[in-house]
Enzyme design. Sequence first.
Site, short mmCIF file in Angstrom:
data_model
loop_
_atom_site.label_atom_id
_atom_site.label_comp_id
_atom_site.label_asym_id
_atom_site.label_seq_id
_atom_site.Cartn_x
_atom_site.Cartn_y
_atom_site.Cartn_z
CG ASP A 10 1.03 -0.61 -3.69
OD1 ASP A 10 0.17 -0.67 -2.79
OD2 ASP A 10 2.16 -1.10 -3.57
CG ASP A 12 3.31 0.11 2.61
OD1 ASP A 12 4.31 0.58 3.15
OD2 ASP A 12 2.15 0.40 2.93
CE LYS A 153 -4.06 -1.39 -2.88
NZ LYS A 153 -2.59 -1.26 -3.06
CG ASP A 176 4.10 -4.30 -4.00
OD1 ASP A 176 3.07 -3.64 -3.79
OD2 ASP A 176 4.65 -5.00 -3.15
CG ASP A 180 -1.15 -3.32 -5.80
OD1 ASP A 180 -1.85 -2.49 -5.21
OD2 ASP A 180 0.03 -3.59 -5.46
O1 PGA Z 1 -0.95 -3.66 3.67
C1 PGA Z 1 -0.79 -2.44 3.76
O2 PGA Z 1 -1.20 -1.82 4.78
C2 PGA Z 1 -0.14 -1.63 2.70
O3 PGA Z 1 -0.14 -2.20 1.46
P1 PGA Z 1 -0.02 -1.42 0.05
O4 PGA Z 1 0.30 0.03 0.27
O5 PGA Z 1 1.11 -2.14 -0.61
O6 PGA Z 1 -1.33 -1.64 -0.59
MG MG Z 2 2.06 -2.77 -2.24
#
Ligand code: PGA
Ligand code: MG
Length: 225
Positions: A10, A12, A153, A176, A180
């Site tokens: 992941d 973010d 995902k 996180d 996920d």
């Molecule tokens: O919500 C987003 O755009 C990003 O979220 P993620 O990279 O943690 O999946």
């Molecule tokens: Mg994330």
Amino acid sequence: MTRCRAVAIDLDGTIAFKDSRVDPVCIEPLRSLVREVPVIIATGNTVCYAMTAAILIGVDRTVIAENGGVIKVGRDGVEIVNGNGEECRRAYEILKDEMKLEALDWDLRKSDVALRRNVSIDQLSRRLAEINPLLEVVDSGLALHIKDRRINKGEALKVVSDIIEVDLTDFAAIGDSDNDIEMLEEVGIGIAVGNASDRLKAVADVVVEGEYGKGVVEAIEILRG
Ligand SMILES: O=C(O)COP(=O)(O)O
Ligand SMILES: [Mg+2]
């Protein structure tokens, strides 16, 4: 040698902090890992964001974006778009004034609708169920996403696993947030970073202590055995 044949990770809240700045501590370890096994970014963010991040960080150029709604196979390769984007946008149009929704990256999204986290997810889920029960809301920690229930995902990782010919059971996944969950459930080793949501920690095989990039470094150490 690593205990897996591929890693899905992941972006973010895992490689990057909550404000989207990359945690630099995990960059070299990821670059070293990708010399051994494919390291595939799986994010809720847009596909152009995911691809740029993959290139700048230095991991695989096959990426999963929009919570699995978009898969891009290599920088110049095919792009697979799934999920009922039109229905997600229709639901947003119906609810935006009533719930004061604020869309993010509207023009860049092909599958889901991302929203600022300024509304109650429970309230939004209830209204969404009335409008179209085939849609759901998921929280990435960075944004709320209105998406097709069949898209996540984990499902996208099945497609990637066929393409790169690595069994899902030979994958590790690191994340996180609630978006996920399916990815961690599908793979052989699911790892939650220390700052992960309680729901993600509950499905993870391993919860590391470190938060964000430090958690990624710890996860890589565990995968190296
Ligand atoms: O919500 C987003 O755009 C990003 O979220 P993620 O990279 O943690 O999946
Ligand atoms: Mg994330």
